[in-house]
Design a protein around this motif. Structure first.
Motif, short mmCIF file in Angstrom:
data_model
loop_
_atom_site.label_atom_id
_atom_site.label_comp_id
_atom_site.label_asym_id
_atom_site.label_seq_id
_atom_site.Cartn_x
_atom_site.Cartn_y
_atom_site.Cartn_z
N TYR A 44 -21.07 106.72 78.50
CA TYR A 44 -22.16 106.86 77.52
C TYR A 44 -22.86 105.53 77.27
N LYS A 45 -23.26 104.88 78.38
CA LYS A 45 -23.96 103.61 78.28
C LYS A 45 -25.07 103.57 79.32
N TYR A 46 -26.16 102.90 78.98
CA TYR A 46 -27.26 102.77 79.93
C TYR A 46 -26.99 101.55 80.80
N TYR A 47 -26.29 101.78 81.90
CA TYR A 47 -25.97 100.70 82.83
C TYR A 47 -27.09 100.53 83.85
N ASN A 48 -27.39 99.28 84.20
CA ASN A 48 -28.17 99.01 85.40
C ASN A 48 -27.29 99.22 86.62
N MET A 49 -27.91 99.30 87.79
CA MET A 49 -27.15 99.60 88.99
C MET A 49 -26.11 98.53 89.30
N ASP A 50 -26.44 97.27 89.06
CA ASP A 50 -25.45 96.22 89.35
C ASP A 50 -24.23 96.34 88.44
N GLN A 51 -24.45 96.78 87.20
CA GLN A 51 -23.32 96.99 86.28
C GLN A 51 -22.46 98.16 86.74
N VAL A 52 -23.11 99.21 87.26
CA VAL A 52 -22.36 100.35 87.80
C VAL A 52 -21.45 99.90 88.93
N ILE A 53 -21.99 99.06 89.82
CA ILE A 53 -21.20 98.57 90.94
C ILE A 53 -20.02 97.74 90.45
N GLU A 54 -20.26 96.84 89.51
CA GLU A 54 -19.18 96.02 88.96
C GLU A 54 -18.08 96.89 88.38
N HIS A 55 -18.45 97.89 87.59
CA HIS A 55 -17.45 98.74 86.93
C HIS A 55 -16.69 99.59 87.95
N GLU A 76 -11.36 107.70 73.11
CA GLU A 76 -9.94 107.69 72.76
C GLU A 76 -9.20 108.84 73.45
N LEU A 77 -9.83 110.01 73.48
CA LEU A 77 -9.22 111.14 74.21
C LEU A 77 -9.07 110.83 75.69
N SER A 78 -10.08 110.18 76.26
CA SER A 78 -10.02 109.88 77.69
C SER A 78 -8.87 108.96 78.03
N ARG A 79 -8.56 108.05 77.13
CA ARG A 79 -7.46 107.12 77.38
C ARG A 79 -6.10 107.79 77.31
N GLN A 80 -6.05 108.97 76.74
CA GLN A 80 -4.80 109.71 76.65
C GLN A 80 -4.54 110.58 77.87
N GLN A 81 -5.52 110.70 78.76
CA GLN A 81 -5.38 111.54 79.94
C GLN A 81 -4.46 110.87 80.96
N ILE A 82 -3.74 111.69 81.68
CA ILE A 82 -2.84 111.20 82.73
C ILE A 82 -3.49 111.45 84.08
N ASN A 83 -3.63 110.38 84.86
CA ASN A 83 -4.22 110.46 86.20
C ASN A 83 -5.66 110.99 86.20
N VAL A 84 -6.39 110.74 85.11
CA VAL A 84 -7.82 111.04 85.05
C VAL A 84 -8.52 109.78 84.55
N TYR A 85 -9.53 109.33 85.32
CA TYR A 85 -10.24 108.11 84.98
C TYR A 85 -11.74 108.42 84.83
N PHE A 86 -12.35 107.78 83.86
CA PHE A 86 -13.74 108.07 83.50
C PHE A 86 -14.59 106.83 83.77
N GLY A 87 -15.73 107.02 84.46
CA GLY A 87 -16.57 105.88 84.74
C GLY A 87 -18.00 106.25 85.07
N GLY A 88 -18.92 105.30 84.84
CA GLY A 88 -20.34 105.52 85.10
C GLY A 88 -21.11 105.74 83.81
N ARG A 89 -22.43 105.86 83.96
CA ARG A 89 -23.31 106.00 82.80
C ARG A 89 -22.92 107.14 81.87
N LEU A 90 -22.67 108.31 82.43
CA LEU A 90 -22.45 109.49 81.59
C LEU A 90 -21.04 109.50 81.00
N ALA A 91 -20.06 109.12 81.80
CA ALA A 91 -18.68 109.14 81.33
C ALA A 91 -18.41 108.02 80.32
#
Length: 370
Positions: free
Chosen positions: A347-358, A330-345
């Motif tokens: 907090y999900k165990y993504y496979n590599m193909d899911q990382v590419i999709e996202h 919820e805090l991340s969605r309030q940020q301006i011009n900051v975008y969060f993505g990937g396993r750590l940002a």
């Protein structure tokens, strides 16, 4: 005027794809990474002419043809099929759990016999609706396989008793009543010839890359360089752990060159499923590319309790941590011009193909917002 359009924090697969796609659209990107190399956890390096997966085995697999074709535009993939083995006190079993496993365990020769054995052991255990990982595992494969091939490995991996782990962790455990040792059932599978690092190098070829740089060591200055930030690190660290720290599991890798041996275990991945062996698996890297070098390289993988400052590898997605992550999200969605993505940002165990999709979805979003 800012010097760059985008500051991308992290040169792993997610950040590298975003950088590649944005530079292809004429944007100026700077990519920073706290490590001394690019690629994040999929980084590979040459040792004795063998491609070594520095941070554990990364076997690419997907059912998404668009993703498969996308990654194949950066490298040629071989036909490697993931067929790991389990070693329980010297006894070897095929993974995933299939008719080869059941025959080795019980001597059964037909799917009907295997299913009857599993159902019998499930009934003896008195399990109705599984409430934890142990009960879920016994429901899927019976008590014998659970005790030998799941319990010790899982408790080492997560640092908790199986009865204290949620059932969903193992709900998607592959169980097949066929003589099929292919761990994944995805349509596309393989290893890039020469490893993953050349792929990342191509992706980042149009960006400025700065290594050995911790984003938080000079965040204000780094933020001043670009109009927009794409952050791929731990989301709780970004917000200075204001709600508390998320839980992860960490790993330690012990890599050894065996100069006088050309073939150590005959398979790329062997899991050690007893509780006494301190490591969870041994990787023999040459087998990912069917190598015939006169030497071999192995890596033992040790699970560790995560402490702040360690490398986080696996999010512990129980109810408590997921609720905490939602507060950070919820805090991340309030940020301006900051975008969060990937396993750590995320907090999900993504496979590599899911990382590419996202990552590709984020690029589309960024383009729509400009």
């Amino acid at each position: 005027m800012k010097k760059y359009d985008y500051l991308i924090v992290g040169s792993g697969l997610y950040g590298s794809i975003v950088a590649h796609e944005l530079t292809a659209k004429g944007k100026l990107c700077i990519v920073i990474d706290k490590r001394s190399h690019i690629g994040g956890n999929i980084y590979t390096e040459k040792m004795k002419d063998i491609t070594v997966h520095k941070y554990g085995a990364h076997i690419f697999h997907t059912n998404n043809k668009v993703v498969w074709d996308y990654l194949n535009s950066f490298a040629e993939f071989n036909r490697y099929t993931n067929s790991p083995l389990a070693n329980y006190k010297g006894e070897l079993y095929n993974l995933p759990f299939n008719m080869n496993t059941f025959y080795r365990m019980w001597g059964v020769k037909t799917p009907t016999e295997a299913l009857e054995k599993i159902e019998s052991q499930k009934r003896e255990s008195g399990i109705g609706v599984p409430s934890n990982l142990e009960e879920q595992a016994i429901s899927l494969v019976g008590k014998d396989i659970y005790e030998k091939l799941i319990k010790g490995y899982t408790e080492k991996q997560w640092g908790k008793k199986a009865v204290d782990l949620p059932a969903f962790i193992i709900r998607r455990l592959p169980v097949r009543f066929t003589f099929d040792n292919n761990y994944f059932d995805d349509r596309y599978q393989g290893i890039p010839i020469g490893g993953y690092t050349p792929i990342i190098e191509k992706m980042l070829s149009g960006s400025e890359v700065v290594l050995d740089t911790d984003y938080f060591s000079d965040k204000e200055y780094l933020d001043s360089l670009a109009d927009t930030v794409v952050y791929t690190g731990e989301i709780d660290r970004y917000f200075d752990y204001c709600y508390g720290a998320l839980e992860y599991r960490s790993l330690r890798f012990e890599t050894t060159v065996l100069e006088n041996q050309s073939n150590f275990q005959g398979n790329a991945v062997v899991n050690y499923t007893d509780s006494e062996t301190p490591y969870t698996r041994i990787i023999e890297h040459k087998h990912f590319e069917f190598g015939r070098q006169p030497v071999t390289v192995i890596t033992k993988e040790y699970p560790l309790t995560f402490q702040l400052g360690d490398e986080p590898y696996y999010p512990v997605n129980n109810d408590e941590n997921n609720a905490l992550y939602e507060k950070y999200s919820e805090l991340s969605r309030q940020q301006i011009n900051v975008y969060f993505g990937g396993r750590l940002a995320e907090y999900k165990y993504y496979n590599m193909d899911q990382v590419i999709e996202h990552a590709l979805c984020l690029v589309t979003l960024l383009e729509l917002k400009k």
